[in-house]
Design an enzyme around this catalytic site. Structure first.
Site, PDB file in Angstrom:
ATOM      1  N   ASN A   1      44.245  76.204 -62.450  1.00 47.16           N
ATOM      2  CA  ASN A   1      44.651  76.841 -60.966  1.00 47.16           C
ATOM      3  C   ASN A   1      43.155  75.954 -60.436  1.00 47.16           C
ATOM      4  O   ASN A   1      42.747  74.990 -60.770  1.00 47.16           O
ATOM      5  CB  ASN A   1      43.855  78.240 -61.501  1.00 47.16           C
ATOM      6  CG  ASN A   1      44.974  78.819 -59.654  1.00 47.16           C
ATOM      7  OD1 ASN A   1      44.735  78.936 -58.816  1.00 47.16           O
ATOM      8  ND2 ASN A   1      45.351  80.312 -60.223  1.00 47.16           N
TER       9      ASN A   1
ATOM     10  N   LYS B   1      54.498  82.506 -53.891  1.00 53.24           N
ATOM     11  CA  LYS B   1      53.547  82.924 -53.602  1.00 53.24           C
ATOM     12  C   LYS B   1      53.190  83.662 -54.624  1.00 53.24           C
ATOM     13  O   LYS B   1      53.488  84.736 -54.504  1.00 53.24           O
ATOM     14  CB  LYS B   1      53.150  83.117 -52.146  1.00 53.24           C
ATOM     15  CG  LYS B   1      52.142  83.520 -51.707  1.00 53.24           C
ATOM     16  CD  LYS B   1      50.847  82.164 -52.246  1.00 53.24           C
ATOM     17  CE  LYS B   1      49.048  82.841 -51.212  1.00 53.24           C
ATOM     18  NZ  LYS B   1      47.773  82.048 -52.493  1.00 53.24           N
ATOM     19  N   GLY B   2      51.570  83.745 -55.250  1.00 55.53           N
ATOM     20  CA  GLY B   2      51.314  84.869 -55.374  1.00 55.53           C
ATOM     21  C   GLY B   2      51.746  86.240 -55.674  1.00 55.53           C
ATOM     22  O   GLY B   2      51.509  86.540 -54.270  1.00 55.53           O
TER      23      GLY B   2
ATOM     24  N   LEU C   1      45.031  85.415 -51.563  1.00 59.04           N
ATOM     25  CA  LEU C   1      46.301  85.687 -52.144  1.00 59.04           C
ATOM     26  C   LEU C   1      47.092  86.819 -50.863  1.00 59.04           C
ATOM     27  O   LEU C   1      47.364  87.778 -51.088  1.00 59.04           O
ATOM     28  CB  LEU C   1      46.172  86.959 -53.529  1.00 59.04           C
ATOM     29  CG  LEU C   1      45.698  85.860 -54.408  1.00 59.04           C
ATOM     30  CD1 LEU C   1      45.489  86.090 -55.714  1.00 59.04           C
ATOM     31  CD2 LEU C   1      47.073  84.825 -54.767  1.00 59.04           C
TER      32      LEU C   1
ATOM     33  N   ASN D   1      54.668  84.169 -60.018  1.00 55.52           N
ATOM     34  CA  ASN D   1      53.444  85.013 -59.670  1.00 55.52           C
ATOM     35  C   ASN D   1      53.056  85.846 -59.202  1.00 55.52           C
ATOM     36  O   ASN D   1      53.512  86.357 -58.133  1.00 55.52           O
ATOM     37  CB  ASN D   1      52.532  83.248 -58.982  1.00 55.52           C
ATOM     38  CG  ASN D   1      51.502  83.241 -59.047  1.00 55.52           C
ATOM     39  OD1 ASN D   1      50.855  83.959 -58.991  1.00 55.52           O
ATOM     40  ND2 ASN D   1      51.437  82.646 -60.191  1.00 55.52           N
TER      41      ASN D   1
ATOM     42  N   GLY E   1      47.162  67.963 -58.498  1.00 59.20           N
ATOM     43  CA  GLY E   1      46.507  66.904 -57.562  1.00 59.20           C
ATOM     44  C   GLY E   1      47.434  65.502 -57.937  1.00 59.20           C
ATOM     45  O   GLY E   1      47.347  64.739 -57.598  1.00 59.20           O
TER      46      GLY E   1
ATOM     47  N   CYS F   1      42.912  82.930 -59.767  1.00 53.45           N
ATOM     48  CA  CYS F   1      43.043  83.065 -58.691  1.00 53.45           C
ATOM     49  C   CYS F   1      41.313  83.379 -58.969  1.00 53.45           C
ATOM     50  O   CYS F   1      40.963  84.662 -58.809  1.00 53.45           O
ATOM     51  CB  CYS F   1      43.544  83.792 -57.642  1.00 53.45           C
ATOM     52  SG  CYS F   1      43.495  83.705 -56.272  1.00 53.45           S
TER      53      CYS F   1
HETATM   54  C1  LIG Z   1      46.557  77.173 -50.593  1.00 51.51           C
HETATM   55  C2  LIG Z   1      46.841  77.436 -52.170  1.00 51.51           C
HETATM   56  C3  LIG Z   1      46.725  78.496 -52.125  1.00 51.51           C
HETATM   57  C4  LIG Z   1      47.827  78.698 -53.849  1.00 51.51           C
HETATM   58  N1  LIG Z   1      47.964  79.574 -54.283  1.00 51.51           N
HETATM   59  C5  LIG Z   1      47.945  80.162 -55.236  1.00 51.51           C
HETATM   60  C6  LIG Z   1      48.700  81.492 -55.519  1.00 51.51           C
HETATM   61  O1  LIG Z   1      49.206  82.806 -54.893  1.00 51.51           O
HETATM   62  N2  LIG Z   1      49.141  81.463 -57.649  1.00 51.51           N
HETATM   63  C7  LIG Z   1      48.090  80.642 -58.430  1.00 51.51           C
HETATM   64  O2  LIG Z   1      47.938  81.162 -59.209  1.00 51.51           O
HETATM   65  N3  LIG Z   1      47.953  79.172 -57.063  1.00 51.51           N
HETATM   66  C8  LIG Z   1      47.823  79.242 -56.720  1.00 51.51           C
HETATM   67  N4  LIG Z   1      47.707  78.476 -56.706  1.00 51.51           N
HETATM   68  C9  LIG Z   1      47.187  77.067 -57.360  1.00 51.51           C
HETATM   69  C10 LIG Z   1      48.360  76.024 -57.168  1.00 51.51           C
HETATM   70  O3  LIG Z   1      49.242  76.577 -57.207  1.00 51.51           O
HETATM   71  C11 LIG Z   1      47.532  74.942 -58.850  1.00 51.51           C
HETATM   72  O4  LIG Z   1      47.603  75.845 -59.312  1.00 51.51           O
HETATM   73  C12 LIG Z   1      46.447  74.605 -58.153  1.00 51.51           C
HETATM   74  O5  LIG Z   1      46.464  74.295 -56.778  1.00 51.51           O
HETATM   75  C13 LIG Z   1      46.500  72.098 -58.557  1.00 51.51           C
HETATM   76  O6  LIG Z   1      47.197  72.118 -58.185  1.00 51.51           O
HETATM   77  P1  LIG Z   1      47.770  70.704 -57.486  1.00 51.51           P
HETATM   78  O7  LIG Z   1      45.899  70.005 -57.483  1.00 51.51           O
HETATM   79  O8  LIG Z   1      48.838  70.654 -57.241  1.00 51.51           O
HETATM   80  O9  LIG Z   1      47.206  71.670 -55.937  1.00 51.51           O
HETATM   81  C14 LIG Z   1      47.092  77.829 -54.737  1.00 51.51           C
HETATM   82  C15 LIG Z   1      46.659  76.701 -54.092  1.00 51.51           C
HETATM   83  C16 LIG Z   1      46.503  75.885 -52.769  1.00 51.51           C
HETATM   84  C17 LIG Z   1      46.195  75.405 -52.695  1.00 51.51           C
END
Ligand SMILES: Cc1cc2nc3c(=O)[nH]c(=O)nc-3n(C[C@H](O)[C@H](O)[C@H](O)COP(=O)(O)O)c2cc1C
Length: 312
Positions: A191, A44-45, A72, A98, A243, A129
């Protein structure tokens, strides 16, 4: 069969990476997922200090996806190092951290602190973000901002530097190029997509932050297109995501040009997805007689389609 993949100086045993924010600090999943099975996990970031994030509601389900505005929330880098890293090391996880900042100096400070921590394999720079007001995406939406953060962090660490790009730009290609020119080792994309869900009964936004980031299968074809476009533009490795929920989804990203993939939202509904993805990748490579993952990356065949279009 060689599933290994290189991200700068880092070699991952396979291309499967848990995406930031969707896998906690890794340790939360350690009893259900063998962390050492994954190519890597992105935690997590983290900011320098602890953050509470936004008030609830912070997550809303949408068709084929979810909208989040966590803001965040996090324990800060010092607590992460003290409380989470020992277990991550013991579990044999390859840890990518991250990092997030509101100023370039904060990214540099985080990079400097993490460079001395045993078991940190790489830094993913969260310049994308959509859910915070200062820093972050402000850098990732501009060529100079991207270049400035990447080169400042590059100068501060020997760890592989992986800026994570936002899809919320008119054209992602020049941003990827700016990252490469600033000596990034790889780029992660994408992202979440800035989005809004409204409760029509109350005419209020469904998230406390009003807008949030869309993730999950709904965004996949856009993310795959962006990986494909960036593959034409830069030579450093691309880590693709958006996705992924099945082996075929993962293969789309790899064929479009990703050297590794991250899985985010799918973890919430299917925390044991990893073995299925790994088996799916092995099966596909066996069936297509591909000995090494590198021979599959970026192999999208557009030639036949062009001919078909011309003749029709
Ligand atoms: C609940 C949640 C929290 C996220 N937190 C972060 C984060 O802290 N830092 C970051 O770079 N991306 C964050 N993301 C983005 C994901 O890492 C990813 O880039 C994005 O969800 C697309 O991938 P996915 O469709 O497989 O989820 C977050 C996504 C979700 C759904």
């Amino acid at each position: 069969m060689d599933l290994s993949t290189r991200i700068g100086a880092l070699t991952l045993k396979n291309p499967l990476i848990a995406a930031s924010g969707c896998f906690g600090y890794g340790v939360e999943y350690a009893d259900v997922v063998d962390l050492s099975l994954l190519g890597a996990i992105v935690v997590k970031g983290l900011f320098l200090t602890e953050r509470e994030g936004h008030p609830p509601p912070r997550i809303v389900e949408t068709p084929a996806g979810m909208l989040n505005a966590i803001g965040l929330q996090g324990i800060g880098v010092r607590r992460f190092i003290a409380e989470k890293m020992p277990e991550l090391r013991a579990r044999g996880a390859v840890v990518i951290v991250n990092i997030c900042g509101t100023t370039i100096q904060e990214y540099v400070e985080l990079a400097t602190i993490l460079s001395d921590v045993e078991g940190v394999a790489a830094l993913e720079l969260n310049i994308s973000c959509p859910n915070i007001k200062e820093g972050g995406i402000t850098f990732g939406c501009s060529l100079h901002g991207t270049a400035d953060v990447v080169s400042a962090v590059r100068a501060a660490t020997k760890l592989p530097v992986i800026p994570k790009l936002t899809p919320n730009v008119t054209d992602i290609k020049p941003i990827a190029k700016a990252a490469e020119d600033a000596a990034a080792d790889a780029v992660s994309l994408v992202n979440t997509f800035l989005a809004l869900a409204i409760d029509v009964a109350t005419r209020r936004p469904r998230l406390s932050n009003i807008v949030g980031g869309l993730s999950g299968p709904a965004i996949r074809p856009i993310a795959v297109r962006m990986v494909y476009e960036c593959r034409q533009t830069i030579s450093i490795p691309i880590i693709g995501m958006g996705g992924i929920a099945t082996p075929a989804d993962m293969l789309e990203f790899i064929i479009a040009g990703a050297s590794a993939v991250q899985v985010g939202t799918a973890n919430f509904s299917d925390p044991v997805i990893w073995q299925k993805l790994l088996n799916g990748l092995r099966d596909y490579m066996e069936r297509h007689q591909i000995a090494a993952l590198a021979d599959l990356t970026g192999t999208l065949d557009t030639s036949r389609r062009e001919k078909e279009w011309i003749s029709s």
